[in-house]
Design a protein around this motif. Structure first.
Motif, PDB file in Angstrom:
ATOM      1  N   ALA A 104       0.841  -1.209   0.000  1.00 28.46           N
ATOM      2  CA  ALA A 104       0.000   0.000   0.000  1.00 28.46           C
ATOM      3  C   ALA A 104       0.874   1.257   0.000  1.00 28.46           C
ATOM      4  CB  ALA A 104      -0.942  -0.016   1.203  1.00 28.46           C
ATOM      5  N   ALA A 105       1.922   1.256   0.801  1.00 29.65           N
ATOM      6  CA  ALA A 105       2.819   2.418   0.852  1.00 29.65           C
ATOM      7  C   ALA A 105       3.490   2.635  -0.498  1.00 29.65           C
ATOM      8  CB  ALA A 105       3.855   2.235   1.955  1.00 29.65           C
ATOM      9  N   ASP A 106       3.928   1.545  -1.136  1.00 31.67           N
ATOM     10  CA  ASP A 106       4.547   1.644  -2.465  1.00 31.67           C
ATOM     11  C   ASP A 106       3.564   2.214  -3.487  1.00 31.67           C
ATOM     12  OD1 ASP A 106       6.891   0.612  -1.446  1.00 31.67           O
ATOM     13  OD2 ASP A 106       6.637  -1.380  -2.342  1.00 31.67           O
ATOM     14  N   ALA A 107       2.279   1.937  -3.287  1.00 35.83           N
ATOM     15  CA  ALA A 107       1.236   2.432  -4.191  1.00 35.83           C
ATOM     16  C   ALA A 107       0.757   3.835  -3.799  1.00 35.83           C
ATOM     17  CB  ALA A 107       0.062   1.467  -4.209  1.00 35.83           C
ATOM     18  N   LYS A 108       1.429   4.420  -2.791  1.00 30.91           N
ATOM     19  CA  LYS A 108       1.121   5.775  -2.316  1.00 30.91           C
ATOM     20  C   LYS A 108      -0.291   5.880  -1.715  1.00 30.91           C
ATOM     21  CE  LYS A 108       4.789   7.948  -4.646  1.00 30.91           C
ATOM     22  NZ  LYS A 108       5.761   6.980  -4.330  1.00 30.91           N
ATOM     23  N   ILE A 109      -0.762   4.788  -1.143  1.00 28.88           N
ATOM     24  CA  ILE A 109      -2.052   4.801  -0.445  1.00 28.88           C
ATOM     25  C   ILE A 109      -1.826   5.449   0.912  1.00 28.88           C
ATOM     26  CG2 ILE A 109      -3.812   3.328   0.629  1.00 28.88           C
ATOM     27  CD1 ILE A 109      -3.313   1.370  -1.758  1.00 28.88           C
ATOM     28  N   GLU A 110      -2.634   6.436   1.238  1.00 28.35           N
ATOM     29  CA  GLU A 110      -2.444   7.175   2.484  1.00 28.35           C
ATOM     30  C   GLU A 110      -3.216   6.575   3.651  1.00 28.35           C
ATOM     31  OE1 GLU A 110      -3.232  11.312   1.838  1.00 28.35           O
ATOM     32  OE2 GLU A 110      -1.831  11.423   0.165  1.00 28.35           O
ATOM     33  N   VAL A 111      -4.401   6.027   3.357  1.00 29.91           N
ATOM     34  CA  VAL A 111      -5.248   5.472   4.416  1.00 29.91           C
ATOM     35  C   VAL A 111      -5.701   4.080   4.006  1.00 29.91           C
ATOM     36  CG1 VAL A 111      -7.376   5.741   5.747  1.00 29.91           C
ATOM     37  CG2 VAL A 111      -6.058   7.767   5.109  1.00 29.91           C
ATOM     38  N   LEU A 112      -5.417   3.104   4.859  1.00 30.73           N
ATOM     39  CA  LEU A 112      -5.901   1.741   4.649  1.00 30.73           C
ATOM     40  C   LEU A 112      -7.191   1.565   5.425  1.00 30.73           C
ATOM     41  CD1 LEU A 112      -2.978  -0.849   4.936  1.00 30.73           C
ATOM     42  CD2 LEU A 112      -4.415  -0.370   2.962  1.00 30.73           C
ATOM     43  N   ARG A 113      -8.148   0.915   4.809  1.00 32.93           N
ATOM     44  CA  ARG A 113      -9.409   0.608   5.484  1.00 32.93           C
ATOM     45  C   ARG A 113      -9.544  -0.898   5.591  1.00 32.93           C
ATOM     46  NH1 ARG A 113     -13.653   2.173   2.078  1.00 32.93           N
ATOM     47  NH2 ARG A 113     -12.193   2.123   0.379  1.00 32.93           N
ATOM     48  N   VAL A 114     -10.317  -1.345   6.573  1.00 39.59           N
ATOM     49  CA  VAL A 114     -10.580  -2.772   6.719  1.00 39.59           C
ATOM     50  C   VAL A 114     -11.989  -2.975   7.260  1.00 39.59           C
ATOM     51  CG1 VAL A 114      -9.546  -2.961   9.035  1.00 39.59           C
ATOM     52  CG2 VAL A 114      -9.720  -4.982   7.591  1.00 39.59           C
ATOM     53  N   PRO A 115     -12.788  -3.806   6.593  1.00 35.57           N
ATOM     54  CA  PRO A 115     -14.073  -4.199   7.159  1.00 35.57           C
ATOM     55  C   PRO A 115     -13.824  -5.386   8.092  1.00 35.57           C
ATOM     56  CG  PRO A 115     -13.888  -4.992   4.903  1.00 35.57           C
ATOM     57  CD  PRO A 115     -12.613  -4.283   5.229  1.00 35.57           C
ATOM     58  N   SER A 116     -13.718  -5.098   9.375  1.00 36.30           N
ATOM     59  CA  SER A 116     -13.329  -6.113  10.350  1.00 36.30           C
ATOM     60  C   SER A 116     -14.521  -6.889  10.886  1.00 36.30           C
ATOM     61  CB  SER A 116     -12.608  -5.434  11.525  1.00 36.30           C
ATOM     62  OG  SER A 116     -12.331  -6.367  12.542  1.00 36.30           O
ATOM     63  N   SER A 117     -14.283  -8.158  11.135  1.00 31.05           N
ATOM     64  CA  SER A 117     -15.268  -8.940  11.881  1.00 31.05           C
ATOM     65  C   SER A 117     -15.152  -8.538  13.349  1.00 31.05           C
ATOM     66  CB  SER A 117     -14.974 -10.438  11.738  1.00 31.05           C
ATOM     67  OG  SER A 117     -13.726 -10.743  12.342  1.00 31.05           O
ATOM     68  N   ILE A 118     -16.164  -8.884  14.125  1.00 29.81           N
ATOM     69  CA  ILE A 118     -16.094  -8.677  15.569  1.00 29.81           C
ATOM     70  C   ILE A 118     -14.861  -9.406  16.099  1.00 29.81           C
ATOM     71  CG2 ILE A 118     -17.243  -9.176  17.767  1.00 29.81           C
ATOM     72  CD1 ILE A 118     -19.927  -9.040  16.142  1.00 29.81           C
ATOM     73  N   THR A 119     -14.621 -10.595  15.587  1.00 30.43           N
ATOM     74  CA  THR A 119     -13.521 -11.448  16.026  1.00 30.43           C
ATOM     75  C   THR A 119     -12.162 -10.777  15.860  1.00 30.43           C
ATOM     76  OG1 THR A 119     -14.874 -13.298  15.247  1.00 30.43           O
ATOM     77  CG2 THR A 119     -12.574 -13.782  15.778  1.00 30.43           C
ATOM     78  N   ALA A 120     -11.954 -10.052  14.776  1.00 27.38           N
ATOM     79  CA  ALA A 120     -10.637  -9.487  14.459  1.00 27.38           C
ATOM     80  C   ALA A 120     -10.453  -8.041  14.896  1.00 27.38           C
ATOM     81  CB  ALA A 120     -10.388  -9.606  12.958  1.00 27.38           C
ATOM     82  N   GLN A 121     -11.466  -7.417  15.455  1.00 26.64           N
ATOM     83  CA  GLN A 121     -11.382  -5.995  15.795  1.00 26.64           C
ATOM     84  C   GLN A 121     -10.176  -5.684  16.699  1.00 26.64           C
ATOM     85  OE1 GLN A 121     -14.842  -4.326  17.739  1.00 26.64           O
ATOM     86  NE2 GLN A 121     -14.088  -2.257  17.504  1.00 26.64           N
ATOM     87  N   ALA A 122      -9.945  -6.463  17.728  1.00 27.38           N
ATOM     88  CA  ALA A 122      -8.824  -6.203  18.639  1.00 27.38           C
ATOM     89  C   ALA A 122      -7.481  -6.358  17.918  1.00 27.38           C
ATOM     90  CB  ALA A 122      -8.895  -7.129  19.850  1.00 27.38           C
ATOM     91  N   PHE A 123      -7.387  -7.314  17.000  1.00 29.50           N
ATOM     92  CA  PHE A 123      -6.167  -7.510  16.214  1.00 29.50           C
ATOM     93  C   PHE A 123      -5.839  -6.240  15.430  1.00 29.50           C
ATOM     94  CE2 PHE A 123      -4.660  -8.614  11.869  1.00 29.50           C
ATOM     95  CZ  PHE A 123      -3.376  -9.051  12.184  1.00 29.50           C
ATOM     96  N   TYR A 124      -6.820  -5.707  14.711  1.00 32.59           N
ATOM     97  CA  TYR A 124      -6.574  -4.504  13.917  1.00 32.59           C
ATOM     98  C   TYR A 124      -6.289  -3.302  14.808  1.00 32.59           C
ATOM     99  CZ  TYR A 124      -8.168  -7.205   9.929  1.00 32.59           C
ATOM    100  OH  TYR A 124      -8.290  -8.159   8.964  1.00 32.59           O
ATOM    101  N   PHE A 125      -6.968  -3.210  15.936  1.00 38.36           N
ATOM    102  CA  PHE A 125      -6.738  -2.116  16.873  1.00 38.36           C
ATOM    103  C   PHE A 125      -5.272  -2.108  17.321  1.00 38.36           C
ATOM    104  CE2 PHE A 125      -6.733  -0.083  21.049  1.00 38.36           C
ATOM    105  CZ  PHE A 125      -7.383   1.114  20.755  1.00 38.36           C
ATOM    106  N   LYS A 126      -4.714  -3.283  17.620  1.00 31.85           N
ATOM    107  CA  LYS A 126      -3.314  -3.380  18.040  1.00 31.85           C
ATOM    108  C   LYS A 126      -2.360  -2.942  16.932  1.00 31.85           C
ATOM    109  CE  LYS A 126      -3.949  -7.140  21.330  1.00 31.85           C
ATOM    110  NZ  LYS A 126      -3.789  -8.579  21.548  1.00 31.85           N
ATOM    111  N   LEU A 127      -2.809  -3.025  15.693  1.00 30.21           N
ATOM    112  CA  LEU A 127      -1.992  -2.598  14.554  1.00 30.21           C
ATOM    113  C   LEU A 127      -2.182  -1.119  14.221  1.00 30.21           C
ATOM    114  CD1 LEU A 127      -2.391  -5.658  12.154  1.00 30.21           C
ATOM    115  CD2 LEU A 127      -0.467  -5.131  13.659  1.00 30.21           C
ATOM    116  N   GLY A 128      -2.963  -0.418  15.030  1.00 29.70           N
ATOM    117  CA  GLY A 128      -3.146   1.015  14.828  1.00 29.70           C
ATOM    118  C   GLY A 128      -4.397   1.420  14.087  1.00 29.70           C
ATOM    119  N   PHE A 129      -5.259   0.472  13.763  1.00 34.38           N
ATOM    120  CA  PHE A 129      -6.519   0.802  13.098  1.00 34.38           C
ATOM    121  C   PHE A 129      -7.510   1.316  14.134  1.00 34.38           C
ATOM    122  CE2 PHE A 129      -4.533  -1.836   9.984  1.00 34.38           C
ATOM    123  CZ  PHE A 129      -5.056  -1.450   8.760  1.00 34.38           C
ATOM    124  N   ARG A 130      -8.353   2.251  13.723  1.00 33.57           N
ATOM    125  CA  ARG A 130      -9.375   2.807  14.606  1.00 33.57           C
ATOM    126  C   ARG A 130     -10.746   2.633  13.968  1.00 33.57           C
ATOM    127  NH1 ARG A 130      -5.915   1.879  17.388  1.00 33.57           N
ATOM    128  NH2 ARG A 130      -4.520   3.269  18.469  1.00 33.57           N
TER     129      ARG A 130
END
Length: 152
Positions: A104-130
């Motif tokens: 994503a950085a190589d493609a100059k993407i500034e903001v990554l989005r993710v449609p998270s499951s309830i199950t994975a929400q804490a995982f993404y949060f630990k990676l800096g997703f809000r």
């Protein structure tokens, strides 16, 4: 043997399907009822995965040449991050996300989005997703999250 991360190939489609379905049935089933799991599962058949390989950048993590995790990037959206339940909490998801973020950085993407499951929400949060918002597809709750990537 150390896990390896690489782009997925059509030959990986069946193994990717199996990892996703196993993770859905064992991990996500703790947060979603059986009808939702069955509905989501139907989107990840071997044929569906082959189609996704033509539309997204799909990656796998392997151990001894066996696919044990997968993740994909669809423009600026992270999708289908799944780790075989027997290999969860070993850093494979984090390793795949680092690969995705690098692409994503190589493609100059500034903001990554993710449609998270309830199950994975804490995982993404630990990676800096809000969390941005909740979305509902019938009874299925998805948490839309995003993370601004560091400027290069």
């Amino acid at each position: 043997m150390k896990p390896q991360t690489r782009p997925a190939t059509p030959a990986d489609a069946s193994a990717i399907s199996q990892v996703i379905i196993l993770a859905l049935r064992q991990s996500n089933a703790l947060d979603y009822p059986p009808d939702i799991i069955a509905q989501v599962e139907s989107s990840f058949s071997t044929e569906s995965i082959r189609t996704l390989l033509t539309r997204r950048q799909v990656f796998v993590a392997t151990i001894d040449s066996r696919v044990v995790a997968t993740a994909s990037l669809d423009r600026d959206v992270v999708r289908s991050v799944f780790v075989d339940p027997g290999h969860q909490r070993a850093g494979l998801g984090r390793q795949l996300m680092a690969t995705i973020e690098s692409i994503a950085a190589d493609a100059k993407i500034e903001v990554l989005r993710v449609p998270s499951s309830i199950t994975a929400q804490a995982f993404y949060f630990k990676l800096g997703f809000r969390k941005v918002r909740d979305e509902f597809h019938g009874a299925e709750r998805t948490i839309i999250m995003e993370r601004r990537l560091p400027s290069l």
